[in-house]
Write an enzyme that holds these catalytic residues in place. Structure first.
Site, PDB file in Angstrom:
ATOM      1  N   LYS A  60       0.789  -1.084  -0.024  1.00  0.00           N
ATOM      2  CA  LYS A  60       0.041  -0.055  -0.043  1.00  0.00           C
ATOM      3  C   LYS A  60       0.826   1.126   0.065  1.00  0.00           C
ATOM      4  O   LYS A  60       0.660   2.252  -0.883  1.00  0.00           O
ATOM      5  CB  LYS A  60      -0.726  -0.198   0.991  1.00  0.00           C
ATOM      6  CG  LYS A  60      -2.135  -0.804   1.213  1.00  0.00           C
ATOM      7  CD  LYS A  60      -2.660  -1.253   2.378  1.00  0.00           C
ATOM      8  CE  LYS A  60      -3.859  -2.154   2.241  1.00  0.00           C
ATOM      9  NZ  LYS A  60      -4.360  -2.831   3.675  1.00  0.00           N
ATOM     10  N   GLN A 104      -4.836  -1.260   9.564  1.00  0.00           N
ATOM     11  CA  GLN A 104      -4.947  -2.683   9.034  1.00  0.00           C
ATOM     12  C   GLN A 104      -5.544  -3.790  10.036  1.00  0.00           C
ATOM     13  O   GLN A 104      -5.312  -3.752  11.078  1.00  0.00           O
ATOM     14  CB  GLN A 104      -3.394  -2.986   8.831  1.00  0.00           C
ATOM     15  CG  GLN A 104      -3.294  -4.320   8.229  1.00  0.00           C
ATOM     16  CD  GLN A 104      -3.721  -4.549   6.595  1.00  0.00           C
ATOM     17  OE1 GLN A 104      -3.780  -3.680   5.804  1.00  0.00           O
ATOM     18  NE2 GLN A 104      -4.362  -5.697   6.383  1.00  0.00           N
ATOM     19  N   ASP A 127     -11.368   3.096   3.912  1.00  0.00           N
ATOM     20  CA  ASP A 127     -11.627   1.844   4.026  1.00  0.00           C
ATOM     21  C   ASP A 127     -13.278   1.609   3.902  1.00  0.00           C
ATOM     22  O   ASP A 127     -13.659   0.641   3.380  1.00  0.00           O
ATOM     23  CB  ASP A 127     -11.183   1.022   5.276  1.00  0.00           C
ATOM     24  CG  ASP A 127     -10.217   0.084   5.110  1.00  0.00           C
ATOM     25  OD1 ASP A 127      -9.753  -0.441   4.105  1.00  0.00           O
ATOM     26  OD2 ASP A 127      -9.274   0.027   6.121  1.00  0.00           O
TER      27      ASP A 127
HETATM   28  N1  GUN Z   1      -7.427  -6.731   6.199  1.00  0.00           N
HETATM   29  C1  GUN Z   1      -8.059  -7.503   4.886  1.00  0.00           C
HETATM   30  N2  GUN Z   1      -8.380  -6.556   4.218  1.00  0.00           N
HETATM   31  C2  GUN Z   1      -8.433  -5.308   4.692  1.00  0.00           C
HETATM   32  C3  GUN Z   1      -8.981  -4.243   4.193  1.00  0.00           C
HETATM   33  O1  GUN Z   1      -9.484  -4.066   3.120  1.00  0.00           O
HETATM   34  N3  GUN Z   1      -8.848  -3.041   5.018  1.00  0.00           N
HETATM   35  C4  GUN Z   1      -8.295  -3.172   6.024  1.00  0.00           C
HETATM   36  N4  GUN Z   1      -8.191  -2.197   6.920  1.00  0.00           N
HETATM   37  N5  GUN Z   1      -7.698  -4.226   6.731  1.00  0.00           N
HETATM   38  C5  GUN Z   1      -7.901  -5.346   5.824  1.00  0.00           C
END
Ligand code: GUN
Length: 301
Positions: A60, A104, A127
Site C-alpha cells: 500500500k 490494518q 476503507d
Molecule cells: N485486512 C484485510 N483486508 C483489509 C482491508 O480491506 N482493509 C483493512 N483495513 N484491513 C484489511
C-alpha cells in the site's frame, strides 16, 4: 451431429484494469497538486507482526508513493492499548496533510475493532468501514461515501464484462463479512441485480450458487466452489486469498489459492478471476482512488 462450441472463457486479470485505475489516480493527483497545492496523504496503521498484514501494508505504501501521495506508516507493538491506538487516530484525524486513514485488520485480539473503526473521521475512512460510510452506501449516497475497496474493485471487474447495469441478473455473494460480503451485496443491489447473500448456514449452497449469473466468493475456504456450483456462462469473482501447503517435495512449501477451484470451474464460467492476479490487485488500486477522492473533497473539488 456437431457439438455446440462453448465460447472461450475470459480470464479476468485484475492487473491491466488496476493499472488503468492507478494511471487515472496519478494523473488526477498531479492535477490536484498543480491546481490547489493539496497533495493526497495516506496513513496506514498496523499493530503486531502478522506477515501477511505487513506485506499488504508495504505494498500500500509503495503504491501511494507511485501515485504521488504523501504516505506514512505507523507500526505499533502487538501489545498496544486501545487508548494509545485511539490517541494516534485522533492525531491523524486532526492532521490536515492526511486525507486517508487505514487501520490494518485484524487487530490484536485484546482490541475492540468495531470501537477503533468508529474513531476514524468518516471523511478520512478510506476503507469505508465507519458506520457513516456504511449508512451512505446502503442508502445510495455514494457521491460522498467511501466504498470498501475490495467490493468496489469487484464491481469494476464485473463492469468490464457486462457493463454497469445488472438489471435482470441474479447475483449470489458467498460470505457476509462487513469488509466484503455485505458491502458487495449493497453495490450489486444498487446496480439493479437481484441479490442473495449465502453463508455457512445456507441450506444447499451449491444449488443456491447455481442460480447465479454473477457469483462472488468471499469466504476464506480454499477452492470450495466447484464446477457443479456454477451456472454455465456465469461470471465468477474470487475474493479468496488462501495459503495452502504444497505436497511434500514441491519446489515451494506453500501456494496461494482462491475460494474457487479455478481449474475445475474455468470451463463452465464465461469469465473468471484468477488468484493471485484478480481481485487482490484491484483492492490497492481502489484504496488509492478512495484516498484521492477524500483529498479532493477536502480541497473543495
Ligand atoms: N485486512 C484485510 N483486508 C483489509 C482491508 O480491506 N482493509 C483493512 N483495513 N484491513 C484489511
Amino acid at each position: 451431429m456437431e457439438a455446440a462450441l462453448k465460447a472461450e472463457t475470459t480470464i479476468l486479470s485484475g492487473k491491466p484494469i488496476a493499472e488503468r485505475v492507478l494511471s487515472t489516480v496519478r494523473q488526477e493527483t498531479a492535477d490536484l497538486i498543480a491546481k490547489t497545492g493539496v497533495q493526497p496523504g495516506i496513513a496506514v496503521v498496523i499493530a503486531g507482526t502478522d506477515p501477511a498484514s505487513q506485506l499488504y501494508v508495504r505494498s500500500k505504501g509503495k503504491r501511494a508513493i507511485e501515485c504521488g501521495f504523501k504516505s506514512v506508516e505507523h507500526k505499533l507493538d502487538e501489545t498496544v492499548s486501545e487508548e494509545e491506538l485511539m490517541a494516534l487516530l485522533h492525531t491523524l484525524n486532526a492532521d490536515p496533510s492526511i486525507h486517508g486513514i487505514l487501520v490494518q485488520l485484524p487487530l490484536p485480539s485484546h482490541i475492540n475493532e468495531a470501537r477503533i473503526i468508529q474513531e476514524i473521521d468518516p471523511a478520512k475512512d478510506v476503507d469505508g468501514f465507519h458506520l457513516i460510510n456504511v449508512g451512505k452506501l446502503t442508502t445510495g449516497m455514494t457521491e460522498t461515501a467511501a466504498i470498501p475497496c475490495t467490493p468496489a474493485g469487484c464491481m469494476i471487474l464485473i463492469e468490464e464484462v457486462i457493463g454497469k447495469d445488472l438489471s435482470g441478473k441474479s447475483a449470489v455473494v458467498i460470505g457476509r463479512s462487513n469488509i466484503v460480503g455485505k458491502p458487495m451485496a449493497s453495490l450489486l443491489l444498487q446496480a439493479n441485480a437481484t441479490v442473495t447473500i449465502a453463508h455457512s448456514r445456507t441450506k444447499d449452497l451449491p444449488s443456491v450458487c447455481r442460480q447465479a449469473d454473477i457469483l462472488v466468493a468471499a469466504v476464506g475456504r480454499p477452492e470450495m466452489v466447484k464446477a457443479n456450483w456454477i451456472k454455465p456462462g456465469a461470471i465468477v469473482i474470487d475474493v479468496g486469498i488462501n495459503r495452502v501447503a504444497n505436497p511434500p517435495g514441491s519446489e515451494k512449501p506453500h501456494r496461494i489459492v482462491g475460494d474457487v477451484d479455478f481449474e475445475d470451474c474455468k470451463d463452465v464460467a464465461s469469465a473468471i478471476t484468477p488468484v493471485p492476479g484478480g481481485v487482490g490487485v484491484m483492492t490497492i488500486a481502489l484504496l488509492m482512488a478512495n484516498t484521492l477522492k477524500a483529498a479532493k473533497i477536502a480541497a473543495g473539488k
